[in-house]
Scaffold this motif. Structure first.
Motif, mmCIF file in Angstrom:
data_model
loop_
_atom_site.group_PDB
_atom_site.id
_atom_site.type_symbol
_atom_site.label_atom_id
_atom_site.label_comp_id
_atom_site.label_asym_id
_atom_site.label_seq_id
_atom_site.Cartn_x
_atom_site.Cartn_y
_atom_site.Cartn_z
ATOM 1 N N VAL A 140 4.248 6.587 3.465
ATOM 2 C CA VAL A 140 4.859 6.076 4.505
ATOM 3 C C VAL A 140 4.009 6.625 5.860
ATOM 4 O O VAL A 140 4.234 6.517 6.896
ATOM 5 N N GLU A 141 4.568 8.267 5.584
ATOM 6 C CA GLU A 141 4.578 9.768 6.794
ATOM 7 C C GLU A 141 2.934 9.598 7.300
ATOM 8 O O GLU A 141 2.673 10.082 8.427
ATOM 9 N N GLU A 142 2.185 8.636 6.975
ATOM 10 C CA GLU A 142 0.587 8.767 7.233
ATOM 11 C C GLU A 142 0.016 7.603 7.645
ATOM 12 O O GLU A 142 0.018 7.851 8.874
ATOM 13 N N ASP A 143 0.838 6.838 7.914
ATOM 14 C CA ASP A 143 0.935 5.665 8.791
ATOM 15 C C ASP A 143 1.752 5.032 9.434
ATOM 16 O O ASP A 143 2.054 5.110 10.630
ATOM 17 N N PHE A 144 3.241 5.798 9.478
ATOM 18 C CA PHE A 144 4.611 6.055 10.457
ATOM 19 C C PHE A 144 5.839 6.865 9.928
ATOM 20 O O PHE A 144 5.749 7.006 8.472
ATOM 21 N N THR A 145 6.451 6.925 10.333
ATOM 22 C CA THR A 145 7.118 8.350 11.041
ATOM 23 C C THR A 145 8.462 7.921 11.039
ATOM 24 O O THR A 145 8.293 7.795 13.185
ATOM 25 N N PHE A 166 12.128 4.611 4.341
ATOM 26 C CA PHE A 166 12.003 5.936 4.502
ATOM 27 C C PHE A 166 12.323 6.830 3.898
ATOM 28 O O PHE A 166 12.289 8.375 4.229
ATOM 29 N N GLY A 167 13.318 6.795 2.834
ATOM 30 C CA GLY A 167 13.918 7.695 1.834
ATOM 31 C C GLY A 167 12.282 9.145 1.240
ATOM 32 O O GLY A 167 11.556 8.456 0.963
ATOM 33 N N PRO A 168 12.858 10.522 0.940
ATOM 34 C CA PRO A 168 12.209 10.726 0.956
ATOM 35 C C PRO A 168 11.665 10.553 -1.093
ATOM 36 O O PRO A 168 12.762 9.859 -2.229
ATOM 37 N N ARG A 169 10.539 10.699 -1.326
ATOM 38 C CA ARG A 169 9.447 10.093 -2.503
ATOM 39 C C ARG A 169 10.266 11.064 -3.636
ATOM 40 O O ARG A 169 10.578 11.129 -4.709
ATOM 41 N N ASP A 170 10.602 12.452 -3.690
ATOM 42 C CA ASP A 170 11.000 13.926 -4.125
ATOM 43 C C ASP A 170 12.467 13.339 -5.251
ATOM 44 O O ASP A 170 12.916 13.610 -5.627
ATOM 45 N N GLN A 171 13.207 12.702 -3.626
ATOM 46 C CA GLN A 171 14.564 12.014 -4.035
ATOM 47 C C GLN A 171 14.632 11.141 -4.354
ATOM 48 O O GLN A 171 16.127 9.927 -4.566
ATOM 49 N N GLY A 172 13.854 9.665 -4.744
ATOM 50 C CA GLY A 172 13.885 8.009 -5.164
ATOM 51 C C GLY A 172 13.511 7.365 -4.407
ATOM 52 O O GLY A 172 13.620 6.364 -4.664
ATOM 53 N N GLY A 173 13.433 8.113 -3.187
ATOM 54 C CA GLY A 173 12.899 6.601 -1.842
ATOM 55 C C GLY A 173 11.053 5.654 -1.816
ATOM 56 O O GLY A 173 11.208 6.561 -2.914
ATOM 57 N N GLU A 190 0.854 -0.937 -0.484
ATOM 58 C CA GLU A 190 -0.138 -0.059 0.049
ATOM 59 C C GLU A 190 0.465 1.060 -0.104
ATOM 60 O O GLU A 190 0.435 2.454 -0.498
ATOM 61 N N HIS A 191 1.953 1.226 0.188
ATOM 62 C CA HIS A 191 2.402 2.379 0.558
ATOM 63 C C HIS A 191 4.444 2.692 -0.632
ATOM 64 O O HIS A 191 5.150 3.457 -0.497
ATOM 65 N N TYR A 192 4.429 2.034 -0.937
ATOM 66 C CA TYR A 192 5.154 1.951 -2.238
ATOM 67 C C TYR A 192 5.432 1.196 -3.932
ATOM 68 O O TYR A 192 3.979 0.882 -3.764
#
Length: 813
Positions: free
Chosen positions: A543-548, A464-471, A442-444
């Motif tokens: 991912v930040e919606e369910d786990f930070t 956990f990497g930022p999405r705008d940087q390829g995570g 659901e998250h990746y």
């Protein structure tokens, strides 16, 4: 007549002894061909010795060796035909003779009677018969003539080792045959010759015989008393397996960890790897290339012990009460490289090529490299348990599954917290596995151009990497590796499998069909595959919606002074009294000037040494070694520069965040004093509101006022780091920090890209990339040094810190 019968007993005994050696060794073979060939070698060698017993002794060995060569060629031809080999006979003989011993000692049990596994026993049996016949028949020493056959029998027992039961009846038959041979060779003590001997002589002969018998009995009794306890203690001991002294077939790194090949296949989805024959009418059938049960925090590996195997493989453990379905599939190799063979799990036999097999994982390799056009047929036994029992199934525990629960040391805290969160409230084993599968799906996002890598840093960036940087994007490599790691952290025995989705009706398997998937072991159900890949093309939920993940606390900019370093307001500082002038020796001024000159010379020499060592260190970092090592050296130059500037890079920052942190580094200005505020640094120019970075506010104060606002009363807000900094791309400007004169520090984009390449795909780093990274790091360090005051620049050049910072235990060099 009786004498002739007795003379015929000894050759028959030798044939029986050698044939019993074949019986003892044949217990680990899959068929009776070896025993038949060894018995034929015994009959041929003893027969040749009997036929040539009237010839000169020096002629027997050459004749027997020539006949041995002919018999060996026939035996290898028969074994090749039984094994289905179609190579020319000279090639079969050459390969068998060259590799007979290692292949026999590394063969999978049961051993198939192939040319390379029968040649050594056949040759050894023939030579034992030749030696025994010459000694026992020609020389008349029957007991000594039985020794070659006894050595052959002992060698057979040693090769079998613990892989078969005791050879009780064969050993008793061997001893009985030796006794029969000795009894037939005994001559009668009576007769005319002894009757003509005088009584005195007869008495002396009998006395010597009795004395010899008594001495022999004493020696035999002593041997029994000395050796008997040792032999009795070895009866219940496990025999030594000679296979442990022979190194089995090895594979290269790509075959040891084929998970690294997923990204390459994903980028070449049209590459024709191999062709498969029909096995099902429609749908797909999953082929397994390798099973990877071992993980050390860096690489998932097969960790197999391959044994040479024949066409029939050992039967794996089967699930009780689950029907077995036999699947036969023909595979033709096209562009697939390496030595791993794709098979339908679990293989029961492979026909068409020699293979080596690891029974623990079910992985099959070819001892030679795969080649285009290679065709083989795999017969597999598949089982489909009732998966409706999964919600109530448990997972095994203990030593048998410890291998599937082991992870590398120093698991990242955020991955451990994610595993704990997914396990919270999911007590059942299947619930935990399903929660991990659902979270990843659901998250990746699955993409084809994600870099390869499944070490801890790679998985942390994927999770956990930022999405705008390829995570939060990856291939099936990252999905399967993350699932297996999280499963093990929650107590589930898990492994990773690499394979292909092949068309059930037959056809071409391409690079786009390659994938990796995780499996979890359940009681009474075996290994169950899970699919953590996204189930649709919809945008995954962040991912930040369910786990930070909680960012690590940045290290303090300066250590607080200890209690002994803080002066007390109630105790006045001590004043040192002036020393009384001396009356003898050189004057104080002379001593002081001499000592001062020596100290200055020593300091100058030390400074020059440090400068030279620093220059040599930079040269080695940026020019010596592989591209990955040079990029690492460039990163050290960059971080050392910030540390020398008084702003060390926090350990928790990624490369991009560290570059943004460096871009906001304020240059030191002129030190001034403001009433009530203590020592602060003045900024020569007011910052541009369009480029001002809030993160810089946290670093404007000197170490004496760090953590306080301009009024000196309230704590200052910390600079955004970790996810907070990553969420504000406008604050990450590695290309334009203002210096004291309004100019910009050199950019760091090439250095950042090179460091990310080393972190996620070290083999992809190039020399040109290392050169650009080194040039940027050196330019940034020199520019940053140029913004310092003159006295700071001088101290910068002679500071010994860079010589030792990365040599400390736990350092990154």
């Amino acid at each position: 007549m009786v004498r002739r019968l007795r003379a015929a007993v000894v050759p028959v005994v030798l044939i029986v002894l050698i044939a019993l050696s074949g019986v003892a060794l044949g217990r680990i073979y899959a068929d009776d061909l070896l025993m038949e060939l060894v018995a034929g070698a015994a009959l041929g060698s003893v027969g040749v010795g009997l036929a040539a017993r009237r010839l000169p002794s020096w002629t027997v060995a050459p004749i027997s060796v020539v006949l041995l060569a002919g018999y060996t060629a026939v035996a290898l031809q028969v074994a090749a035909g039984r094994a289905g080999l179609t190579d020319p006979l000279p090639q079969i003989v050459t390969d068998a003779v060259a590799n007979g011993i290692p292949r026999l000692l590394t063969a999978m049990i049961p051993v198939e009677s192939t040319p390379d596994t029968v040649v050594v026993p056949v040759v050894a049996a023939w030579l034992a018969g030749l030696a025994g016949t010459e000694i026992a028949v020609r020389g008349g020493r029957v007991l000594l003539g039985c020794l070659p056959a006894a050595a052959l029998y002992g060698g057979a027992l040693y090769v079998v080792g613990p892989n078969a039961g005791s050879a009780g009846w064969a050993t008793l038959a061997f001893a009985a045959a030796v006794i029969a041979g000795l009894a037939a060779s005994v001559r009668s003590p009576g007769g005319p010759a002894l009757a003509d001997v005088p009584p005195e002589t007869r008495t002396a002969v009998r006395g010597r015989a009795l004395a010899g018998s008594a001495a022999g009995l004493v020696v035999l009794t002593g041997l029994v008393a000395a050796v008997g306890p040792w032999v009795g203690g070895r009866v219940s001991a496990t025999p030594v397996d000679p296979r442990r002294y022979v190194e089995p077939p090895q594979v290269d790194s790509l075959d040891e960890s084929p998970l690294n090949r997923i990204s390459g296949w994903a980028l070449a989805p049209e590459q024709r790897l191999f062709e498969v024959g029909p096995s099902r009418g429609r749908g797909t059938v999953r082929l397994r290339l390798a099973v990877l049960p071992d993980y050390d925090g860096i690489t998932w590996r097969v960790g197999a012990t391959y044994r040479n195997a024949g066409r029939v493989l050992p039967a794996p453990a089967r699930l009780p009460g689950v029907p077995v379905t036999r699947v036969t599939q023909q595979i033709t190799i096209n562009e697939l490289t390496g030595r791993l063979l794709p098979v339908v799990p679990t293989p029961a036999g492979v026909d068409g090529t020699r293979v080596a097999y690891d029974a623990a994982t079910g992985t099959v390799i070819r001892p030679e490299e795969l080649r285009p056009g290679l065709r083989y047929t795999v017969t597999s036994d598949t089982q489909e348990p009732d998966y409706n029992l999964l919600p109530e199934a448990d997972t095994p525990t203990g030593d048998p599954v410890a291998r599937f629960l082991t992870v590398g040391a120093n698991v990242p805290d955020e991955i451990q917290r994610l595993a704990d969160q997914l396990a919270d409230g999911n007590g059942a084993a299947y619930d935990r596995a399903a929660a991990i599968e659902e979270f990843l799906a659901e998250h990746y996002r699955k993409v084809a151009d994600a870099p390869s890598g499944h070490a801890y840093p790679n998985l942390s960036f994927f999770l956990f990497g930022p999405r705008d940087q390829g995570g939060q994007r990856g291939t099936s490599e990252q999905f399967a590796a993350s699932f297996a790691l999280l499963a093990r952290l929650t107590g589930l025995p898990a492994r990773v499998v690499v394979g292909f989705d092949a068309p059930g009706a037959g056809g071409t398997v391409t690079g786009g069909d390659a994938l990796a998937w995780p499996e979890v072991l359940f009681d009474d159900l075996g290994w169950v595959a899970f699919d953590p890949l996204p189930k649709s093309d919809e945008k995954p939920r962040p991912v930040e919606e369910d786990f930070t993940p909680k960012p690590s606390k940045p290290p303090p900019t300066s250590d607080p002074p200890s209690a002994t370093d803080t002066p007390s307001a109630s105790v006045p500082p001590a004043v040192a009294a002036a020393p009384a002038p001396g009356r003898g020796g050189p004057s104080t001024a002379v001593v002081a000037s001499g000592a001062g000159g020596s100290v200055l010379l020593l300091l100058a020499a030390a400074a020059a040494t440090v400068v030279l060592m620093r220059r040599g260190l930079r040269r080695r970092r940026l020019t010596a070694g592989a591209p990955a090592a040079r990029i690492t050296g460039a990163w050290f130059e960059f971080t050392d520069a910030l540390r020398l500037a008084g702003r060390p890079v926090p350990d928790h920052l990624a490369a991009t965040e560290a570059a943004a942190f460096a871009a906001t580094a304020p240059p030191p200005g002129r030190a001034i004093r403001r009433p009530g505020l203590g020592l602060r640094r003045a900024t020569p120019h007011a910052p541009d509101p369009a480029t001002a970075d809030p993160a810089a506010a946290a670093h404007q104060a000197d170490s004496h006022t760090a953590g306080r606002d301009p009024a000196g009363s309230q704590p200052a807000a910390p600079a955004p780091t970790g996810d907070d900094a990553a969420a504000r791309p406008e604050d990450q400007r590695p290309r334009g920090a203002a210096t004291a004169k309004g100019a910009a520090l050199p950019p760091l984009d090439e250095l950042v890209r090179a460091v990310n390449t080393v972190a996620f795909a070290p083999a992809a780093a190039t020399g040109e990339q290392a050169d650009r990274a080194g040039a940027q790091a050196a330019a940034y360090a020199d520019a940053l040094r140029g913004t310092r005051p003159w006295w700071r620049r001088a101290w910068w050049s002679v500071h010994p810190g860079p010589l030792r910072w990365h040599r400390e235990p736990g350092g990154k060099r």
